[in-house]
Write an enzyme that holds these catalytic residues in place. Structure first.
Site, PDB file in Angstrom:
ATOM      1  N   LYS A  30       0.716  -1.268  -0.002  1.00  0.00           N
ATOM      2  CA  LYS A  30      -0.052   0.075   0.043  1.00  0.00           C
ATOM      3  C   LYS A  30       0.759   1.265   0.034  1.00  0.00           C
ATOM      4  O   LYS A  30       1.902   1.277   0.800  1.00  0.00           O
ATOM      5  CB  LYS A  30      -0.968  -0.038   1.330  1.00  0.00           C
ATOM      6  N   GLU A  70     -19.982  -8.676   8.801  1.00  0.00           N
ATOM      7  CA  GLU A  70     -20.925  -7.950   9.527  1.00  0.00           C
ATOM      8  C   GLU A  70     -22.030  -9.114  10.114  1.00  0.00           C
ATOM      9  O   GLU A  70     -22.578  -8.905  11.453  1.00  0.00           O
ATOM     10  CB  GLU A  70     -21.542  -7.019   8.532  1.00  0.00           C
ATOM     11  N   ARG A  75     -26.080  -5.658   5.506  1.00  0.00           N
ATOM     12  CA  ARG A  75     -25.449  -7.022   5.272  1.00  0.00           C
ATOM     13  C   ARG A  75     -25.812  -7.920   6.284  1.00  0.00           C
ATOM     14  O   ARG A  75     -25.704  -9.058   6.055  1.00  0.00           O
ATOM     15  CB  ARG A  75     -24.034  -6.999   4.921  1.00  0.00           C
TER      16      ARG A  75
END
Length: 613
Positions: free
Chosen positions: A277, A362, A390
């Site tokens: 990253k 979730e 979700r």
């Protein structure tokens, strides 16, 4: 003319030499740092996939071949290479480019992105559709190591292996500590194992041993063990994938050679790519989390912390969580991979034994919380409104049905500005208020937020407090932990003829409109239960009721008021103001609220129009 200026579509990449592609990677990074510094957006993740994106578009024949990006945080390079370079200055702006992939925006965007862990399922569906239609195309899913932790990704892997689909899954791994396996040897082995010679020998061996199941199984195990000595892919092999990697995601030569080989293979393939990253921009490399999502900044100085200012609703929640945890040892903090975004950093540092980041999961987060609640603890699940969608079944079946004291701290309720429709919290009031046993509250300012959080936490049953992104009007916050009476609103302004019932953040605009209209304005605070006495009083003493909420009108708080009026047999006219029955695109929040009539001027116009009728 720079190399980048010569690229208007992926077809242009195929005209470049390998050396030119490497030079182009540097130009893209420089362009992207400059562009994102002016618009804000997701920077570190995009800097990490420059070579991978170049290799994909150089090898595959997009848009005929489908590339499905997971989440979408890493698709800026993809946008730059697919004819949208000149519009990157509009990224995440009103009427500009979306920060995610969007099918309406470009034929190269095969699938909408925004929520995680959907790419493998979508790409598998496309691969199956190509087979049904007799079309020769390749389908690729690019997914990160964080998104791979979600159950949906594993459901798709399991299904893909069983279907023997022509699907390539690329794991973009920028977190796992597997650097010893990345290098010349791993790159060489991956190219070897993805080549035609090896795979032709593999198929012939399977054919020869098909009549000897014992020897066939031994040969399969031997191959798995051999690959397992240098590659950590046993799990994916068990799913039915041919696992390859890990390879250096910044080595264009290795990427192009491997992808070229994989394009010729049939069946489910899995390529493990390791990237960094923030690659190419030192501040982002050193602090990838800080450069995950950034506002406007000076590239020479990097992102700098903002001093002072009002606390955001997220910070109000984070401070409350720490204070309540100190007062009640039963409190547990849970987040599905959104520690910083949901304001749990301080809590995680001060109460590490009571903090759980369950990853991008979730559904698991809510049932995990339900299990803790069954044992006498008081879980607080910090979750964005859009991600709560979700876990709806878990909310109903595992929490509400058992009437468990699990509290939902719902951040990003309402419109979210630059992140657009995939992240807008437009539906939580509608899908929550129909669930039995739920307590639902919406604070209108920072002080009320803290008190309603306390109210919900002390409620002996499932509860939810929803609050918007960013800051509120700047109300002074008391340090105590005093609750508010459940189901009781507050008349903030006494007027005549018209009564405006505001639910949550729109109260500020409602009060401004109320001043101009000489209307009564009520801060309703609770969506469930409603303040029946206050609503009945306002309905009996005013000619018009107006409900205001930053939620879909369909099924929202306004409809709850209308249902109550019908139950009471009151025929007072009522106007519902909220989010319309369409998805609201990205843009400046004040502009978006004005467009949907939820600013003071919009509320005033709607009231005057209703009075004329």
């Amino acid at each position: 003319m720079s190399l980048l200026e010569r690229i208007d579509s992926p077809a242009d990449l195929k005209q470049l030499s390998r050396a030119e592609l490497k030079e182009l990677a540097g130009e893209i990074r420089a362009f992207m740092i400059d562009s994102v510094s002016k618009t804000g957006g997701h920077l570190a993740s995009n800097l990490g996939v420059v070579e991978l994106t170049l290799a994909l578009h150089a090898v595959y024949d997009t848009p005929s071949d489908r590339i499905v990006w997971d989440v979408g945080h890493q698709t800026y390079v993809h946008k730059i290479l697919t004819g949208r370079r000149e519009r990157m200055h509009t990224l995440r702006q009103t009427d500009g480019l979306s920060g995610f992939t969007k099918r309406e925006e470009s034929e190269y965007d095969a699938f909408v992105a925004g929520h995680s862990s959907t790419s493998i399922s979508a790409a598998l569906g496309m691969a199956a559709a190509a087979k049904v239609k007799g079309e020769d195309r390749r389908c690729v899913a690019v997914i990160g190591d964080g998104a791979m932790s979600a159950g949906m990704a594993f459901e798709a892997l399991n299904n893909a292996g069983a279907m023997d689909a022509n699907l390539l899954v690329i794991l973009n791994d920028n977190e796992m500590s597997i650097s010893p396996n990345v290098g010349a040897l791993s790159n060489y082995l991956t190219r070897l194992l993805s080549g035609r010679v090896y795979n032709t020998m593999r198929r012939q061996s399977e054919k020869l041993l098909s009549g000897l199941p014992v020897l066939q199984e031994l040969a399969k195990k031997a191959e798995e063990h051999m690959k397992g000595m240098v590659m950590p892919g046993t799990l994916f092999e068990e799913f039915g994938f041919n696992y390859l990697g890990p390879i250096d995601g910044h080595d264009l030569d290795a990427l192009i050679a491997t992808l070229t080989n994989l394009k010729q293979l049939s069946g489910p393939q899995f390529l493990h790519v390791v990237t960094r990253k923030g690659k190419g921009y030192v501040p982002a490399e050193e602090n990838p989390l800080g450069y995950h999502g950034v506002g406007k900044f000076d590239p020479a100085q990097g992102v700098t912390a903002k001093a002072g200012g009002k606390p955001s609703y997220t910070q109000v929640f984070g401070n409350w969580l720490v204070d309540m945890a100190a007062a009640d040892s039963r409190l547990i903090g849970i987040t599905p991979a959104m520690c910083e975004g949901s304001g749990l950093t301080r809590f995680a540092e001060q109460f590490p034994g009571r903090y759980y980041d369950v990853g991008i999961a979730e559904q698991h987060a809510l049932t995990f919380a339900a299990g803790m609640a069954c044992e006498g603890l008081k879980p607080v699940v910090a979750i964005y409104s859009t991600f709560l969608q979700r876990a709806y079944d878990q909310l109903i079946h595992d929490i509400a049905l058992q009437n468990l004291p699990v509290m939902l701290a719902i951040d990003r309720a309402g419109l979210v500005g630059a992140d657009g429709p995939t992240h807008a919290g437009a539906f939580d009031l509608s899908f929550l208020r129909c669930v039995p046993n739920m307590l639902i509250a919406a604070p209108s300012d920072e002080a009320e937020c803290r008190r309603l959080l306390t109210t919900a936490y002390r409620h002996d049953g499932p509860s939810a407090v929803r609050y918007p992104r960013g800051t509120g009007p700047g109300a002074e916050i008391e340090p105590d932990l005093e609750p508010l009476p459940i189901g009781k609103g507050l008349l903030r302004r006494q007027g005549r003829r018209v009564a405006i019932l505001a639910f949550g953040a729109p109260l500020t605009a409602a009060l401004a409109a109320g001043e101009n209209l000489d209307a009564s304005v009520a801060d309703m605070r609770f969506i469930k239960p409603l303040d029946r006495e206050l609503i009945q009083h306002l309905a009996e003493t005013h000619a018009l009721l107006v409900t205001v909420e930053e939620n879909a009108v369909a099924g929202g708080a306004g409809e709850a008021v209308a249902e109550l009026l019908a139950e009471l047999g009151l025929a007072t006219p009522i106007v519902h103001l909220g989010l319309p029955d369409r998805f609201i695109e990205q843009g400046e929040p004040t502009v978006l609220l004005a467009r949907v009539g939820l600013d003071a001027a919009g509320i005033e116009r709607s009231v005057l129009a209703a009075l004329k009728k």
